[in-house]
Scaffold this motif. Structure first.
Motif: not given
Length: 254
Positions: A26-32, A230-239
């Motif tokens: 996650l840090a590698e992808q830019g997150a704190l 965690a990414s925007d690419a998975a915005r339509w995946i839930t539950g």
């Protein structure tokens, strides 16, 4: 700019193994990344150092889970680390390990399993919700133990079944805020800390023989799945429960 630049994340149990790999990815992808640990201070420091040397940003927060005041202790550190910023990603990774078969599990072991593996993530999510931005991500690590009848892991599998149900119901509840809630179920995953387990004669060969992709998993295999969710690419995946086992125990291999 990487996928998660400007975002914040909390990863519980991130001092070693899968949690450490998730925090680093996650840090590698830019997150704190706020690196939670219970007792392994040196491991948490190593996670933070690894992230820093790679150009990322992380800080460690200590809180023993499964005891009175655990969530309050954790979020005192989390809020200090966020310094007024919203939380974007919560990864519930910390877990107590299997306590043994029905005939040997004690009440104390059973209660600790549920305190760490079920109660803690439930109330961590409850406490995180006011901090979590709309469109945020909640990801909980489950296990393929929920779909396999392993008598040595009955109580452990019960805890993971509970968080899978929790993820599904919370996904329905939090959907109007755009928050996705999913679980990831690893299979046999070799890490630096459990490597000795796989040294038992014939065990690795037996597990690999039951795995469609013909190898043991590694921490990075799980971290990549979590980073995707965690990414925007998975915005339509839930539950959903995402099986990240390499196809463990799908059926006979011929």
């Amino acid at each position: 700019m990487t996928e998660l630049t400007g975002r914040t994340a909390v990863v519980t149990g991130a001092s070693r193994g899968i949690g450490q790999a998730i925090a680093a990815r996650l840090a590698e992808q830019g997150a704190l990344v706020i690196v939670h640990f219970g007792t392994d201070e040196s491991g948490a420091a190593a996670t933070v150092d690894t992230i820093g040397r790679a150009g990322g940003t992380a800080l460690a927060v200590r809180a023993e889970l499964g005891v009175a005041g655990d969530v309050e202790t954790l979020f005192a550190g989390v809020e200090a680390g966020l310094a007024g910023r919203p939380l974007d990603i919560l990864v519930n990774n910390a877990a107590a390990q299997p306590a043994g078969p029905l005939g040997t599990t004690t009440r104390a072991e059973f209660d600790r399993l549920f305190a760490v593996n079920v109660r803690a993530p439930y109330f961590i999510i409850q406490r995180a919700l006011p901090l979590l931005r709309d469109g945020g991500r909640i990801i909980t690590i489950s296990s393929v133990a929920t779909r396999m009848a392993n008598p040595t892991q009955t109580s452990f599998a019960m805890t993971k079944g509970a968080v899978e149900t929790m993820s599904m119901t919370l996904a329905n509840q939090l959907g109007p805020r755009g928050i996705t809630v999913n679980a990831v179920a690893p299979g046999a995953t070799r890490t630096a800390t459990n490597g000795a387990f796989f040294e038992a004669p014939g065990l690795t060969e037996q597990i690999v023989g039951m795995t469609a992709l013909d190898r043991l998993g590694g921490p990075d295999d799980i971290a990549d799945v979590v980073a995707f969710l965690a990414s925007d690419a998975a915005r339509w995946i839930t539950g959903q429960v995402i099986d990240a086992s390499g196809g463990l125990f799908l059926g006979p291999r011929v």
